[in-house]
Motif scaffolding. Structure first.
Motif, PDB file in Angstrom:
ATOM      1  N   UNK A 148      13.899   5.509  31.760  1.00 30.33           N
ATOM      2  CA  UNK A 148      14.307   5.993  30.500  1.00 30.33           C
ATOM      3  C   UNK A 148      13.717   5.682  28.950  1.00 30.33           C
ATOM      4  N   UNK A 149      13.173   4.163  29.382  1.00 32.93           N
ATOM      5  CA  UNK A 149      12.697   3.476  28.257  1.00 32.93           C
ATOM      6  C   UNK A 149      11.272   4.324  27.771  1.00 32.93           C
ATOM      7  N   UNK A 150      10.501   4.943  28.753  1.00 34.75           N
ATOM      8  CA  UNK A 150       9.144   5.495  28.286  1.00 34.75           C
ATOM      9  C   UNK A 150       9.396   6.778  27.594  1.00 34.75           C
ATOM     10  N   UNK A 151      10.959   7.493  27.923  1.00 31.61           N
ATOM     11  CA  UNK A 151      11.131   8.783  27.203  1.00 31.61           C
ATOM     12  C   UNK A 151      11.621   8.352  25.589  1.00 31.61           C
ATOM     13  N   UNK A 152      12.624   7.304  25.605  1.00 31.54           N
ATOM     14  CA  UNK A 152      13.046   6.931  24.449  1.00 31.54           C
ATOM     15  C   UNK A 152      12.116   6.500  23.503  1.00 31.54           C
ATOM     16  N   UNK A 153      10.916   5.891  24.085  1.00 29.27           N
ATOM     17  CA  UNK A 153       9.834   5.287  23.385  1.00 29.27           C
ATOM     18  C   UNK A 153       9.253   6.480  22.595  1.00 29.27           C
ATOM     19  N   UNK A 186      19.115  15.211  24.802  1.00 27.72           N
ATOM     20  CA  UNK A 186      19.455  13.787  24.346  1.00 27.72           C
ATOM     21  C   UNK A 186      21.013  13.905  23.579  1.00 27.72           C
ATOM     22  N   UNK A 187      20.831  15.103  22.725  1.00 27.51           N
ATOM     23  CA  UNK A 187      21.684  15.268  21.724  1.00 27.51           C
ATOM     24  C   UNK A 187      23.136  15.933  22.114  1.00 27.51           C
ATOM     25  N   UNK A 188      23.202  16.728  23.157  1.00 28.12           N
ATOM     26  CA  UNK A 188      24.247  17.530  23.382  1.00 28.12           C
ATOM     27  C   UNK A 188      25.491  16.671  23.682  1.00 28.12           C
ATOM     28  N   UNK A 189      26.862  17.363  23.559  1.00 27.75           N
ATOM     29  CA  UNK A 189      27.841  16.716  23.924  1.00 27.75           C
ATOM     30  C   UNK A 189      28.643  17.649  25.055  1.00 27.75           C
ATOM     31  N   UNK A 190      27.907  18.451  25.468  1.00 23.54           N
ATOM     32  CA  UNK A 190      28.555  19.554  26.638  1.00 23.54           C
ATOM     33  C   UNK A 190      28.856  18.579  27.839  1.00 23.54           C
ATOM     34  N   UNK A 191      29.565  18.943  28.668  1.00 27.43           N
ATOM     35  CA  UNK A 191      30.031  18.149  30.011  1.00 27.43           C
ATOM     36  C   UNK A 191      28.947  18.305  31.182  1.00 27.43           C
ATOM     37  N   UNK A 192      28.308  19.578  31.037  1.00 26.31           N
ATOM     38  CA  UNK A 192      27.271  19.865  32.159  1.00 26.31           C
ATOM     39  C   UNK A 192      26.089  20.463  31.271  1.00 26.31           C
ATOM     40  N   UNK A 193      24.963  20.039  31.691  1.00 24.08           N
ATOM     41  CA  UNK A 193      23.600  20.516  31.118  1.00 24.08           C
ATOM     42  C   UNK A 193      23.152  21.564  32.392  1.00 24.08           C
ATOM     43  N   UNK A 194      22.968  22.734  32.003  1.00 21.20           N
ATOM     44  CA  UNK A 194      22.338  23.694  33.118  1.00 21.20           C
ATOM     45  C   UNK A 194      20.963  23.664  32.676  1.00 21.20           C
ATOM     46  N   UNK A 195      19.840  23.423  33.552  1.00 17.56           N
ATOM     47  CA  UNK A 195      18.514  23.261  33.156  1.00 17.56           C
ATOM     48  C   UNK A 195      17.745  24.327  33.619  1.00 17.56           C
ATOM     49  N   UNK A 228       5.424   3.899  33.772  1.00 22.17           N
ATOM     50  CA  UNK A 228       4.766   4.422  32.484  1.00 22.17           C
ATOM     51  C   UNK A 228       5.260   3.637  31.378  1.00 22.17           C
ATOM     52  N   UNK A 229       4.481   3.331  30.332  1.00 19.40           N
ATOM     53  CA  UNK A 229       4.800   2.571  29.180  1.00 19.40           C
ATOM     54  C   UNK A 229       5.558   3.543  27.924  1.00 19.40           C
ATOM     55  N   UNK A 262      16.500  15.160  31.601  1.00 24.77           N
ATOM     56  CA  UNK A 262      17.862  15.483  30.995  1.00 24.77           C
ATOM     57  C   UNK A 262      18.882  14.439  31.519  1.00 24.77           C
ATOM     58  N   UNK A 263      18.634  14.382  32.891  1.00 25.94           N
ATOM     59  CA  UNK A 263      19.726  13.341  33.494  1.00 25.94           C
ATOM     60  C   UNK A 263      19.362  11.977  33.215  1.00 25.94           C
ATOM     61  N   UNK A 264      18.055  11.658  32.998  1.00 27.28           N
ATOM     62  CA  UNK A 264      17.742  10.194  32.422  1.00 27.28           C
ATOM     63  C   UNK A 264      18.165   9.892  31.007  1.00 27.28           C
TER      64      UNK A 264
END
Ligand code: 13P
Ligand code: SF4
Length: 339
Positions: A321-326, A71-80, A145-146, A90-92
């Motif tokens: 994404x709402x369920x992850x942010x919560x 959620x925090x990274x400012x990279x252009x690409x996330x390699x998981x 999911x809630x 990560x995409x969400x």
């Protein structure tokens, strides 16, 4: 597109994994480091990855830590370097970024044990229940999911819900059973899913091992079966188990989770002994075959060609994404930062 890249794309898209030959003389570690810089890519690795992948990652962590970092990274690409549901998470959380997974077939038996179309019907039977899903589930399940949870914050997430509110917990039955016991919540309905790695441990062999090593502490992940958890000296997420081995006075540990975590445990406490909890057969079943699909060669190719890429329909991102942010909000309030 060059022919080579066209061929690579075709192979990646058609087969979901890479069988392009990698020049055996290449120093892949140096190449990956170079690609990271050139492409402003961040490499995230779960503790269950092979040790050589862990050693070149920018961040190694458990599901909570990896979600926070993604959620925090400012990279252009996330390699998981992990499994499919982690890259989806990560995409969400970073829908504008390119998210890559070295092998698209790196799935998860636990996520697969809860198909969204069946879960939707199950959920209809309990219209007044709040749905809490373990993050080890598909992006589509997250849309049903809630609030999500990880093994680090599961107890806090359940406790953040008013006591009288009934809950559906999915997909892991063992974690759900553990949570019911730990929080005293009786009004919790469990989906019957499981992880192929954590359900395979042999209680009989572990009991014998504990008799042979009376000085050892048994430490276990909450995805393990209740009968094993009852014997454990400590229960926790991968980060929780790692931290426990650092602070415990014990010098020997029987580790009931995926083998990959032992790499970090040995690095942190080189003078201590770590014994992998034995599975109930002779294969290396305490290695997650999905996690282990990622190799250094696939990682290199994935970074070079920027494939396979994780894409999700917009509605899945928006509703899921709402369920992850919560979950991230509750964890932040509880001060549960990755560690
Ligand atoms: P944690 O790393 O969150 O404990 O999860 C374990 C797991 O099974 C990941 O697939
Ligand atoms: Fe899924 Fe279990 Fe592998 Fe974790 S260890 S990715 S829960 S199959």
């Amino acid at each position: 597109m060059t022919n080579h890249l066209a061929l690579a794309t075709q192979k990646l898209e058609n087969k979901g994994f890479l069988d392009i030959e990698v020049d055996p003389t290449l120093d892949l570690i140096a190449e990956i480091e170079k690609l990271k810089k050139e492409k402003n890519a961040v490499l995230l690795a779960h503790y269950y990855q092979d040790s050589e992948i862990q050693d070149i990652a920018d961040y190694i962590g458990d599901s909570l830590g990896l979600s926070q970092r993604a959620a925090k990274t400012d990279a252009d690409i996330i390699v998981f370097a992990g499994v499919h549901f982690m890259a989806e998470t990560a995409k969400m959380l970073s829908p504008k970024k390119k998210v890559l997974l070295p092998d698209l077939k790196a799935g998860c038996s636990l996520a697969d044990s809860c198909p969204p179309h069946l879960f939707r019907k199950f959920k209809e039977k309990y219209p007044d229940h709040v749905v809490v899903s373990y993050i080890n589930c598909t992006a589509e399940l997250k849309t049903l999911t809630d609030i999500c949870c990880t093994s680090t914050n599961a107890v806090q997430i359940i406790e953040s819900i008013p006591k009288e509110q009934p809950i559906i917990f999915a997909p892991d039955f063992n974690l759900g059973t553990y949570l019911k016991k730990k929080t005293g919540r009786e009004n919790m309905v469990l989906w019957n899913g499981s992880c192929m790695v954590h359900e395979i441990f042999s209680h009989e062999k572990i009991t014998k091992l504990m008799l042979r090593h009376p000085e050892a502490e048994l430490i276990a992940h909450p995805e393990c079966e209740a009968v094993l958890l009852e014997k454990a000296h400590f229960i926790g997420s991968t980060t929780g188990l790692l931290n426990y081995t650092k602070r415990s006075n014990s010098s020997t540990f029987i580790v009931a989770t995926e083998d990959g975590i032992i790499h970090q445990m040995k690095k942190a406490s080189p003078h201590k002994t770590f014994i992998s909890a034995p599975p109930n057969n002779t294969c290396a079943c305490n290695e997650c075959p999905h996690m282990k699909r990622n190799t250094i060669e696939k990682l290199y190719l994935c970074m070079k060609y920027e494939l396979p890429e994780i894409t999700l329909p917009q509605w899945v991102i928006e509703q899921g994404v709402a369920s992850i942010n919560k979950m991230l909000e509750v964890s932040a309030k509880a001060g549960l930062l990755a560690g």
